[in-house]
Design a protein around this motif. Structure first.
Motif, PDB file in Angstrom:
ATOM      1  N   TRP A 158       2.405   6.837   1.986  1.00  0.00           N
ATOM      2  CA  TRP A 158       2.849   8.232   1.930  1.00  0.00           C
ATOM      3  C   TRP A 158       1.773   9.194   2.424  1.00  0.00           C
ATOM      4  O   TRP A 158       2.081  10.208   3.047  1.00  0.00           O
ATOM      5  N   TRP A 159       0.510   8.875   2.169  1.00  0.00           N
ATOM      6  CA  TRP A 159      -0.565   9.702   2.722  1.00  0.00           C
ATOM      7  C   TRP A 159      -0.549   9.654   4.249  1.00  0.00           C
ATOM      8  O   TRP A 159      -0.679  10.692   4.916  1.00  0.00           O
ATOM      9  N   HIS A 216       0.847  -1.202   0.000  1.00  0.00           N
ATOM     10  CA  HIS A 216       0.000   0.000   0.000  1.00  0.00           C
ATOM     11  C   HIS A 216       0.882   1.252   0.000  1.00  0.00           C
ATOM     12  O   HIS A 216       0.803   2.091   0.892  1.00  0.00           O
ATOM     13  N   ARG A 217       1.704   1.379  -1.032  1.00  0.00           N
ATOM     14  CA  ARG A 217       2.675   2.466  -1.033  1.00  0.00           C
ATOM     15  C   ARG A 217       2.023   3.849  -1.039  1.00  0.00           C
ATOM     16  O   ARG A 217       2.479   4.762  -0.363  1.00  0.00           O
ATOM     17  N   ARG A 218       0.965   4.006  -1.823  1.00  0.00           N
ATOM     18  CA  ARG A 218       0.305   5.306  -1.876  1.00  0.00           C
ATOM     19  C   ARG A 218      -0.305   5.646  -0.521  1.00  0.00           C
ATOM     20  O   ARG A 218      -0.175   6.778  -0.025  1.00  0.00           O
TER      21      ARG A 218
END
Length: 390
Positions: free
Chosen positions: A29-30, A24-26
């Motif tokens: 960063w969030w 869940h890379r996105r």
């Protein structure tokens, strides 16, 4: 502490949400960005307060919310340590497959939700009107006629639009109901500027005690416009003592009550008449000790806001120092691991410092920037002086 966590917030955020990286890379960063912003918000609000960027009424309520989230993020460090230690232990014992559940993102998210709820509960606890708590203080030099003398302590009220005049009126009523012989306020009575915020502490004029109401400065008085607040305290008959001792005749004996300046002296504040000139006075225990001795004092009680100064005050003939500043450490665990070491080992309650006794109050109010209390309730303290056995 606020500034330190603000600096560490990005690193803590990366560590906290690291389980999101593989899949869940996105989202990772969030979560890092949001946590970093929330972790730095309390420091930014302090800057806004000192530079009058926002209306103080709005700012103090924003501080209450950001302080709650700040506490949850700080406790997130404990979550990271426990989570990863368990992961490493299970990995070493039973292999990577068995350890994998400990690093699942949902457990970290669930843990943070639980910490936000816990911090919210702590803020609710911190904003409640405190109970009266009595403490026996045995003093070797206490004259027999003064045995049983009752001193009410209202430390760290930090009156603001959050804990406003209604809150302070509640403190006054509960303190008067305890029937003290003397009331003392050892610093940090207020936050904000005197012209717009003095109404928050106006009810303190209703404090009643036969031997008077006495106050001394704390670090927040220096941050908030020392000279202006000193005039307010005098107008409210709070007998403001800054490097001054008064000697009272009490039951045929001479009792000195004194107050010293705070080590925060020298800091500049936008609230000062001239923001480039430091207001107030540095702590001068030598002067107050001389004044007490000159008045023939048989017992000397000192209001010194920061307990970390106790070892330097003790050799000057002080019998009892009454302090605040620590808010009791706020949270069990944090009190002994962080707050006590930052205050020379003193966090709350009674201590022996050579021949002097030191009492550190947990505080009767709340600083909106960090109002969370878990296991360390605020209190109106009543010290009952007793003659120590030989």
């Amino acid at each position: 502490m606020v500034s330190l966590l603000a600096l560490l917030a990005p690193l803590l955020s990366l560590w906290l949400w690291s389980p999101l990286i593989p899949s869940h890379r996105r989202a990772f960063w969030w979560c890092v960005a949001i946590t970093t912003v929330l972790g730095t918000a309390p420091a930014l609000l302090i800057y806004a307060m000192r530079n009058e960027v926002l209306d103080f009424g709005l700012l103090s309520h924003l501080q209450l919310v950001s302080g709650t989230l700040f506490a949850a993020i700080a406790l997130g460090l404990v979550l990271c340590i426990v989570r990863d230690l368990l992961w490493l232990a299970v990995r070493a014992w039973r292999g990577p497959r068995s350890a994998a559940p400990w690093r699942r993102p949902r457990w970290t998210a669930t843990g943070m939700v639980a910490l936000v709820l816990l911090s919210t509960y702590g803020t609710i606890q911190g904003t409640r009107l405190p109970e009266v708590r009595e403490h026996t203080v045995a003093l070797p030099r206490l004259p027999a006629a003064l045995d049983g003398l009752r001193i009410a302590v209202l430390a760290d009220i930090h009156a603001t639009p959050v804990n406003n005049a209604t809150y302070v009126q509640g403190l006054v009523e509960r303190t008067n109901a305890a029937r003290p012989d003397m009331v003392v306020l050892p610093g940090d009575l207020i936050d904000g500027d005197a012209p717009t915020q003095s109404g928050n502490i106006a009810p303190l004029a209703g404090l009643q005690a036969p031997l008077g109401v006495w106050s001394a400065p704390g670090n927040h008085e220096y941050y908030s416009g020392y000279d202006a607040w000193a005039r307010v305290f005098q107008r409210l008959n709070l007998n403001y003592l800054a490097n001054e001792a008064r000697v009272l005749d009490v039951r045929g004996h001479r009792l000195a009550i004194s107050g010293v300046g705070d080590p925060a002296y020298g800091r500049l504040s936008q609230q000062n008449a001239d923001p480039q000139v430091a207001e107030g006075v540095p702590p001068d225990v030598v002067t107050v000790a001389r004044q007490a001795q000159a008045g023939g004092a048989e017992l000397h009680i000192l209001l010194g806001h920061q307990p970390k100064m106790a070892r330097s005050y003790a050799p000057h003939g002080i019998d009892l120092q009454i302090a605040g500043h620590t808010h009791g450490g706020h949270i069990r665990g944090m009190d002994q691991w962080i707050v006590a070491p930052a205050n020379d080992g003193f966090v709350r309650g009674l201590y022996e410092v050579g021949a002097m006794r030191l009492f550190v109050s947990s505080g009767a109010g709340l600083w909106p920037g960090f109002a969370v209390r878990l296991g360390v309730p605020s209190s109106i303290d009543v010290l009952v002086l007793r003659r120590a056995a030989p």
